[in-house]
Design a protein around this motif. Structure first.
Motif, PDB file in Angstrom:
ATOM      1  N   HIS A 157       0.827  -1.203   0.000  1.00 52.22           N
ATOM      2  CA  HIS A 157       0.000   0.000   0.000  1.00 52.22           C
ATOM      3  C   HIS A 157       0.865   1.259   0.000  1.00 52.22           C
ATOM      4  CE1 HIS A 157      -3.833  -2.207   1.488  1.00 52.22           C
ATOM      5  NE2 HIS A 157      -3.969  -1.851   0.241  1.00 52.22           N
ATOM      6  N   SER A 171       2.547   1.684  -3.395  1.00 52.96           N
ATOM      7  CA  SER A 171       1.550   2.195  -4.326  1.00 52.96           C
ATOM      8  C   SER A 171       1.393   3.705  -4.173  1.00 52.96           C
ATOM      9  CB  SER A 171       0.207   1.503  -4.081  1.00 52.96           C
ATOM     10  OG  SER A 171      -0.828   2.123  -4.794  1.00 52.96           O
ATOM     11  N   PHE A 190      -1.483  -1.505  -5.812  1.00 58.35           N
ATOM     12  CA  PHE A 190      -2.587  -1.256  -4.882  1.00 58.35           C
ATOM     13  C   PHE A 190      -3.556  -2.439  -4.859  1.00 58.35           C
ATOM     14  CE2 PHE A 190      -6.842   0.629  -4.046  1.00 58.35           C
ATOM     15  CZ  PHE A 190      -6.604   1.145  -2.780  1.00 58.35           C
ATOM     16  N   GLY A 217      -2.005  -5.384  -3.026  1.00 54.43           N
ATOM     17  CA  GLY A 217      -2.093  -5.163  -1.584  1.00 54.43           C
ATOM     18  C   GLY A 217      -3.481  -5.472  -1.047  1.00 54.43           C
ATOM     19  N   ASN A 218      -4.497  -5.042  -1.795  1.00 52.08           N
ATOM     20  CA  ASN A 218      -5.875  -5.329  -1.376  1.00 52.08           C
ATOM     21  C   ASN A 218      -6.156  -6.825  -1.412  1.00 52.08           C
ATOM     22  OD1 ASN A 218      -6.305  -2.574  -1.144  1.00 52.08           O
ATOM     23  ND2 ASN A 218      -7.195  -2.383  -3.189  1.00 52.08           N
ATOM     24  N   VAL A 232      -4.603   3.203   6.190  1.00 45.57           N
ATOM     25  CA  VAL A 232      -3.457   2.306   6.050  1.00 45.57           C
ATOM     26  C   VAL A 232      -2.539   2.442   7.265  1.00 45.57           C
ATOM     27  CG1 VAL A 232      -1.318   1.887   4.759  1.00 45.57           C
ATOM     28  CG2 VAL A 232      -3.474   2.160   3.530  1.00 45.57           C
TER      29      VAL A 232
END
Length: 528
Positions: free
Chosen positions: A91, A94, A124, A127-128, A200
């Motif tokens: 995150h 990104s 991103f 990461g999700n 985050v």
């Protein structure tokens, strides 16, 4: 760490880890929502076309489901804590790449900025996906007796992020007067995009130094091979099929819903406001899954949800006013609210030997269905019915605005309307003129753009009369797409009804508890 009270979590830091996961999902929602509000600034600063912006925002989404599945395979082996740290790093990387886009543009021009932002969005999404592979089995492990309730609370983070992001975008957007003149400029996009770092940082602080439990399957000594084998049991296969339908009807429809309702209400802004309202409604409702499940089983909740989803989409497809749209969207939101997290809970409760693999597989299949089938299928249905309607109302207009090639989807074919031409018609050629000016400044010659300019020179004369027919055709296509999509939750309702009958025939729905004896082969009762 295990407690004696059946409703208590298994670890003293369970609530902290739950809210850390909530914040991780909320960060994804905020990032997704805010990004949609700054595309105009990206277009102006870097000279992107709408197609390029669409490709950037879609970076990595097609592989989202695969990422969940892949990381689920070794989540128990590597450890939930380490994977959450990886998600945290991804995150931040990104964010750094996103904020570096102006520097890339200064050194390498538009192409460098494009690849910088595309890479940032791709990272991103990874990461999700890592977060999703962790937080679902983690929550199921932490609250073994209240999985439906807490998985719904966990996934309330997504609509919460959508609402917060959309509100922030609205507050920070440029202000114009009645004549369309800019009164106050928009807040710099780098500040807006940095907002997702707040949740985050919060989830990063919350997970640091915390002890993460392993799934019940891992604690009982279940091997990876045994976890994978649970996927092939008949009931699990049925659940995978159903969740593919859930991904289709929920996430696939969400990709189009604000556009379609905006057309129905003759205002794209109202469509976005309605989407924010339904997201807020979902956020609130997901905190009440537990009390509902105490009255009816998780499968009963899913059955009611599917029925409401069917009714809501039927009503949306028939709505003719703002008030009817609000009513229909409310019914639809109530229907889709509990589907995704409750399906995760059912899989975890009925197949505890599947560990992170089973719950990751179900989530991954849902994401894959939404990206590869749901979104494209609903788009195809709109193309098909819009083109047929325009041919019936104005064949000359259809000839002017039809696409240059045939669209195909799963063996079906249609020649839809050219989105670029329709876009030029809708804004009177403003975006086309902007792109033309950008190309001239850059000294580039784009054949596709040149062809569109030449077409518009010839289409201007009939634009006023064409617009009503083309807009009406698009509206008809959207309505029909929603009505046909309602068949999906209707099928889901039938499958849930079958499951309800099955569970009643074996004494009712019950969560299966895993023990060391079961892990080694001595399973009693329903196969887990």
């Amino acid at each position: 760490m295990t407690t004696t009270h059946s409703d208590e979590p298994i670890a003293p830091n369970a609530k902290r880890l739950l809210w850390a996961g909530f914040m991780a999902i909320l960060a994804a929602g905020v990032g997704f929502s805010v990004r949609g509000g700054i595309l105009g600034q990206w277009a102006n600063q870097f000279g992107f076309t709408m197609t390029e912006l669409g490709t950037i925002t879609g970076g990595g989404l097609a592989g989202f489901g695969l990422i969940i599945i892949i990381f689920s395979l070794f989540a128990d082996k590597v450890g939930y804590g380490k994977l959450m740290i990886l998600a945290l790093v991804l995150h931040f990387v990104s964010a750094v790449l996103t904020l570096a886009a102006p520097a890339f543009f200064a050194s390498g021009g538009k192409e460098a900025a494009y690849w910088c932002l595309f890479s940032a969005m791709f990272i991103f999404a990874i990461g999700n996906g890592v977060c999703e592979a962790v937080v679902n089995p983690l929550t199921a492990t932490l609250f073994p007796k209240q999985q439906t309730h807490y998985l719904n609370i966990l996934h309330a983070g997504w609509p919460a992020g959508l609402v917060l992001g959309s509100v922030a975008s609205a507050v920070m957007a440029a202000r114009t007067d009645d004549a369309g003149n800019v009164v106050s400029a928009a807040v710099d996009w780098r500040i807006q995009m940095s907002l997702f770092l707040i949740p985050v940082i919060i989830y990063g602080v919350m997970i640091l130094g915390q002890k993460f439990p392993k799934s019940h399957a891992a604690q009982a000594g279940v091997t990876l091979g045994e976890m994978v084998r649970t996927i092939f049991f008949p009931l699990m296969i049925v659940l995978l099929v159903i969740h593919a339908l859930v991904g289709y009807v929920e996430l696939g429809t969400d990709s189009w819903i604000s556009k379609i309702t905006g057309s129905i209400m003759a205002s794209p802004t109202k469509g976005l406001i309605l989407f924010s309202y339904t997201s807020l409604l979902m956020f609130v409702l997901r905190f009440f899954a537990g009390p509902i499940v105490h009255r009816i089983s998780p499968v009963g909740l899913l059955l009611v949800s599917a029925i409401l989803g069917f009714i809501g989409l039927q009503l949306l497809g028939s709505a003719t006013s703002v008030a009817l749209c609000v009513i229909a969207a409310t019914v639809y939101a109530c229907g889709k609210t509990f589907l995704w997290p409750t399906m995760l809970a059912v899989v975890s409760e009925r197949f505890p030997k599947g560990g992170a693999v089973a719950i990751g597989m179900i989530g991954g299949v849902g994401m894959l269905s939404a990206g590869l089938i749901g979104g494209p299928a609903i788009g195809f249905k709109q193309d098909n019915f819009a083109s047929k309607n325009l041919q019936e109302t104005s064949q000359p207009a259809y000839e002017r605005y039809k696409a240059g090639k045939e669209n195909t989807f799963m063996g079906f074919k249609t020649v839809g309307l050219d989105g670029a031409k329709v876009g030029v018609l809708e804004d009177g050629g403003k975006e086309l003129a902007r792109a033309d000016e950008l190309l001239k400044q850059q000294g580039k010659d784009d054949a596709n753009h040149k062809a569109l300019v030449e077409w518009w020179d010839g289409a201007k004369a009939t634009a006023e009369t064409d617009k009503a027919a083309v807009t009406g055709a698009g509206l008809f296509g959207g309505r029909m797409a929603l009505k046909l999509t309602s068949i999906v939750p209707a099928v889901m309702a039938l499958l849930y009804l079958g499951m309800l009958i099955y569970f009643r025939s074996i004494g009712g729905y019950k969560a299966i508890q895993i023990t060391g004896e079961q892990a080694s082969g001595g399973v009693k009762g329903p196969v887990a």
